[in-house]
Design a protein around this motif. Sequence first.
Motif, PDB file in Angstrom:
ATOM      1  N   CYS A 148      39.355  31.326  44.987  1.00 40.39           N
ATOM      2  CA  CYS A 148      39.256  32.207  43.820  1.00 40.39           C
ATOM      3  C   CYS A 148      39.349  31.409  42.518  1.00 40.39           C
ATOM      4  CB  CYS A 148      40.345  33.272  43.872  1.00 40.39           C
ATOM      5  SG  CYS A 148      40.151  34.474  45.210  1.00 40.39           S
ATOM      6  N   ARG A 149      40.273  30.449  42.471  1.00 38.22           N
ATOM      7  CA  ARG A 149      40.402  29.625  41.264  1.00 38.22           C
ATOM      8  C   ARG A 149      39.152  28.796  41.028  1.00 38.22           C
ATOM      9  NH1 ARG A 149      41.175  24.651  41.326  1.00 38.22           N
ATOM     10  NH2 ARG A 149      42.122  24.633  43.408  1.00 38.22           N
ATOM     11  N   ARG A 150      38.645  28.175  42.078  1.00 30.77           N
ATOM     12  CA  ARG A 150      37.489  27.288  41.973  1.00 30.77           C
ATOM     13  C   ARG A 150      36.246  28.021  41.469  1.00 30.77           C
ATOM     14  NH1 ARG A 150      37.992  25.666  46.862  1.00 30.77           N
ATOM     15  NH2 ARG A 150      36.262  26.794  47.839  1.00 30.77           N
ATOM     16  N   ASN A 151      36.164  29.307  41.782  1.00 36.39           N
ATOM     17  CA  ASN A 151      34.959  30.054  41.429  1.00 36.39           C
ATOM     18  C   ASN A 151      35.136  30.962  40.218  1.00 36.39           C
ATOM     19  OD1 ASN A 151      32.810  29.432  43.561  1.00 36.39           O
ATOM     20  ND2 ASN A 151      34.661  29.720  44.786  1.00 36.39           N
ATOM     21  N   GLY A 152      36.253  30.784  39.487  1.00 38.04           N
ATOM     22  CA  GLY A 152      36.370  31.394  38.182  1.00 38.04           C
ATOM     23  C   GLY A 152      37.067  32.729  38.115  1.00 38.04           C
ATOM     24  N   TYR A 153      37.705  33.164  39.217  1.00 42.62           N
ATOM     25  CA  TYR A 153      38.452  34.423  39.158  1.00 42.62           C
ATOM     26  C   TYR A 153      39.804  34.271  39.853  1.00 42.62           C
ATOM     27  CZ  TYR A 153      35.130  34.652  43.141  1.00 42.62           C
ATOM     28  OH  TYR A 153      34.337  34.361  44.221  1.00 42.62           O
ATOM     29  N   PRO A 154      40.670  33.410  39.313  1.00 41.52           N
ATOM     30  CA  PRO A 154      41.985  33.185  39.945  1.00 41.52           C
ATOM     31  C   PRO A 154      42.835  34.446  39.993  1.00 41.52           C
ATOM     32  CG  PRO A 154      41.916  32.215  37.747  1.00 41.52           C
ATOM     33  CD  PRO A 154      40.509  32.596  38.095  1.00 41.52           C
ATOM     34  N   TYR A 155      42.653  35.361  39.029  1.00 38.25           N
ATOM     35  CA  TYR A 155      43.458  36.585  39.009  1.00 38.25           C
ATOM     36  C   TYR A 155      43.231  37.438  40.246  1.00 38.25           C
ATOM     37  CZ  TYR A 155      39.642  39.840  38.212  1.00 38.25           C
ATOM     38  OH  TYR A 155      38.526  40.611  38.397  1.00 38.25           O
ATOM     39  N   LEU A 156      42.040  37.329  40.863  1.00 35.04           N
ATOM     40  CA  LEU A 156      41.724  38.165  42.018  1.00 35.04           C
ATOM     41  C   LEU A 156      42.710  37.908  43.149  1.00 35.04           C
ATOM     42  CD1 LEU A 156      39.754  40.237  43.280  1.00 35.04           C
ATOM     43  CD2 LEU A 156      38.477  38.300  44.206  1.00 35.04           C
ATOM     44  N   PHE A 157      43.082  36.660  43.352  1.00 28.60           N
ATOM     45  CA  PHE A 157      44.070  36.371  44.387  1.00 28.60           C
ATOM     46  C   PHE A 157      45.466  36.757  43.933  1.00 28.60           C
ATOM     47  CE2 PHE A 157      47.237  33.798  46.543  1.00 28.60           C
ATOM     48  CZ  PHE A 157      46.915  34.052  47.868  1.00 28.60           C
TER      49      PHE A 157
END
Length: 246
Positions: A31-40
Motif C-alpha cells: 500500500c505504501r509503495r503504490n501511494g495509498y499507505p492509509y488504506l492499510f
Amino acid sequence: MTYHSSANESVRMGVFRETDLETRTALAAFCRRNGYPYLFAEVLEPLLSGHGLVLALAVTERPWPPKGIGSQTIEAVGIAMIGTEGRAQLTPVLTDRRNATNIGLVGALTKQLLEHLHEADVPSAGYLVRQGDRALERVLERAGFAEADFRSSTDFADYLEFAASPRSVLDALGLAALRVGDLLALGLDGGELDRLGSYHFALTAGLTAYLQDSLRHAALLPGLIDLVATLPPGGVPPGTPGPPLT
C-alpha cells in the motif's frame, strides 16, 4: 511470450482468511509503495483482526532468507469482505505499479478469489457503484452483475450495489474454462482478453479517486463494509439511501 510472462512464472498465489505478520507487513509495504499507505493503516489493518476479510494474494519471495520480515513482495491483491448474511463485497484487484497492465495476473487472481467464494457457498458478490455511472454499470452487466436492492450514500453521492453469484461471474468473464497457467501466460484469444481488460481497467479507474483519498470523486467504493451489519433496524427499503460511508 508476453512482457509479463517471465515474471509471472515466479509468482505464488493463494487465497487466505488469516494472515501472519510477514504477510501483513508485505501488505502494508504494498500500500505504501503504490501511494495509498492509509488504506492499510486506517482500513485493512483493523479489519484483519476480524474474520470477514478474504485476501487473494500474488506474491514473489526473496531467495534467501526465505522467512522473516521483507521475505514477501505482494504483486497484486484481490479482496472480498464477507458480511453477516454470507454475502461478499468486492474490491477490484489492486496491482503493484509494475503490474498495471498484467491482465494475466489479474485474471488468475480474480479466478482464484471467485472460485474460493463459490466453493465456500457465498451466495453473491457485489460492488458499490456511484448511481448513474453508466460506464461502470455496463462493464459490470457484461460480467454477469445486476443491480441489487441495497443503496448507500456518502456526503457526495449515492451508490448502488451490483451483485451476482461468484459462479455466474466466472462464466461471464470466461474464467471458469481457463486454466491459471494459461492466464498467467496470457494464452487468451481476442475476446477473452477484451473481456478481462475492460473489466479490470474500468474498475481500477473507478476506484482511483478513493485510493487517492478523494471520496468526493469516487465512482466505486471498496468492498470493505458489511452491508447487512450497517443497516438500521428494519433494514433499508429499495431506493432509500443507506448509512453514510466516510
